[in-house]
Write an enzyme that holds these catalytic residues in place. Structure first.
Site, PDB file in Angstrom:
ATOM      1  N   TYR A  54      -1.240   3.543  -6.138  1.00  0.00           N
ATOM      2  CA  TYR A  54      -2.222   2.817  -5.322  1.00  0.00           C
ATOM      3  C   TYR A  54      -3.590   3.479  -5.355  1.00  0.00           C
ATOM      4  CZ  TYR A  54       1.958   0.655  -3.181  1.00  0.00           C
ATOM      5  OH  TYR A  54       3.138   0.012  -2.947  1.00  0.00           O
ATOM      6  N   LEU A 193       4.780 -11.043   3.508  1.00  0.00           N
ATOM      7  CA  LEU A 193       4.077 -12.288   3.817  1.00  0.00           C
ATOM      8  C   LEU A 193       3.857 -13.113   2.552  1.00  0.00           C
ATOM      9  CD1 LEU A 193       1.442 -10.868   6.340  1.00  0.00           C
ATOM     10  CD2 LEU A 193       3.823 -11.535   6.741  1.00  0.00           C
ATOM     11  N   ILE A 231       6.773  -3.884   5.539  1.00  0.00           N
ATOM     12  CA  ILE A 231       5.570  -3.053   5.444  1.00  0.00           C
ATOM     13  C   ILE A 231       4.388  -3.921   4.979  1.00  0.00           C
ATOM     14  CG2 ILE A 231       6.632  -0.786   5.185  1.00  0.00           C
ATOM     15  CD1 ILE A 231       6.360  -1.169   2.122  1.00  0.00           C
ATOM     16  N   LYS A 233       0.790  -5.301   4.221  1.00  0.00           N
ATOM     17  CA  LYS A 233      -0.556  -4.752   4.070  1.00  0.00           C
ATOM     18  C   LYS A 233      -1.492  -5.484   5.026  1.00  0.00           C
ATOM     19  CE  LYS A 233      -4.600  -5.219   1.277  1.00  0.00           C
ATOM     20  NZ  LYS A 233      -5.210  -6.047   0.231  1.00  0.00           N
ATOM     21  N   ASN A 243       0.158  -8.597  12.936  1.00  0.00           N
ATOM     22  CA  ASN A 243       1.460  -8.169  12.420  1.00  0.00           C
ATOM     23  C   ASN A 243       2.228  -7.353  13.456  1.00  0.00           C
ATOM     24  OD1 ASN A 243       0.830  -9.390   9.969  1.00  0.00           O
ATOM     25  ND2 ASN A 243       0.153  -7.487   9.012  1.00  0.00           N
TER      26      ASN A 243
END
Length: 277
Positions: A54, A193, A231, A233, A243
């Site tokens: 990342y 999502l 998890i 983002k 969230n």
């Protein structure tokens, strides 16, 4: 009227791992990454997920350092990239990850993909060494298919703690979840999502409207009902908070059945080196 934010004690845990965390994939703007991690932790999150690939481990570490939360209260995970899975590279690059993150240990370390330089027993032996040295508390894998998960669990000396895979109502990963359950392995869902596609799904939107919440909250609550740690983002405070509010949402059996019946299977992350290809 907006929902009150849950506190950290309201987040369920899976064998010590908070079942809702902050994902940081593609969170590459340094200032935004630092701010989102700090914001999430001060809001109540206690699980942060990153990876060598990342390119933001230093920023994640800075966000943790700036937050008014003790490091030992944060469940911190990173992943060893598929170019770094030769045994000596596992050790060297994990030590570099620790330095970038500004921590002496990781709560969880993943094999990011079983691909390219992944050497099975040799790679996993290096993870065992890191575990024996106390640099990592738990060993995990990511993007492993059921048979690969079984082999890893048999090969490791340390317990196999988790398998992180893409998981959401349009990719429920039933076989992986069933195998994980048999092995006593946790499932961590990335892209929970569906990279925003949950907002276009009529079933999720209808259920969300019935509760006065977002489709994102419905997807996260469904995953939690399935025993999957999510998890998502999020960068802006509004999305981080939305969230987090999913912890207050309870779906009834009929709603879960409606989501289970979604007649769609969509994989959002599908590289050529994925083990399913």
């Amino acid at each position: 009227m907006s929902q009150q934010l849950p506190d950290s004690d309201q987040c369920p845990r899976a064998d010590g791992m908070p079942m809702l965390g902050l994902g940081t994939w593609e969170n590459t703007d340094p200032d935004a990454c630092i701010e989102s991690v700090q914001t999430a932790l001060e809001m109540g999150y206690r699980h942060v997920d990153t990876a060598q690939a990342y390119g933001n481990e230093a920023e994640v570490g800075e966000g943790i350092a700036r937050a008014d939360v003790d490091r030992d209260d944060v469940f911190l995970a990173t992943k060893v990239w598929l170019d770094n899975l030769a045994p000596e590279d596992v050790i060297e690059t994990t030590e570099a990850s620790l330095e970038r993150l500004g921590t002496d240990y990781l709560d969880l370390l993943y094999v990011h993909w079983p691909s390219r330089t992944y050497e099975g027993e040799a790679t996993l032996d290096a993870f065992d060494e890191l575990h024996d040295r106390g640099l990592i508390d738990r060993v995990a894998v990511s993007n492993f298919q059921p048979e690969q998960m079984e082999t890893a669990a048999e090969t490791l000396d340390a317990p196999l703690f988790a398998n992180q895979v893409e998981c959401h109502p349009m990719l429920p990963q039933e076989e992986i979840r069933a195998t994980a359950d048999e092995l006593g392995v946790e499932v961590v869902g990335y892209s929970p999502l569906a990279r925003g596609d949950v907002f276009d799904n009529d079933t999720l939107v209808d259920i969300a409207e019935d509760h006065g919440v977002s489709a994102a909250q419905v997807s996260l609550a469904w995953l939690r009902e399935k025993g999957v740690t999510a998890i998502p983002k999020a960068t802006g405070r509004e999305h981080v908070a939305d969230n987090w509010r999913s912890l207050d949402l309870t779906l009834d059996d009929a709603e879960i059945e409606r989501i289970d019946a979604i007649d769609q299977e969509k994989r959002m992350v599908d590289p050529g080196f994925g083990p399913w290809n």
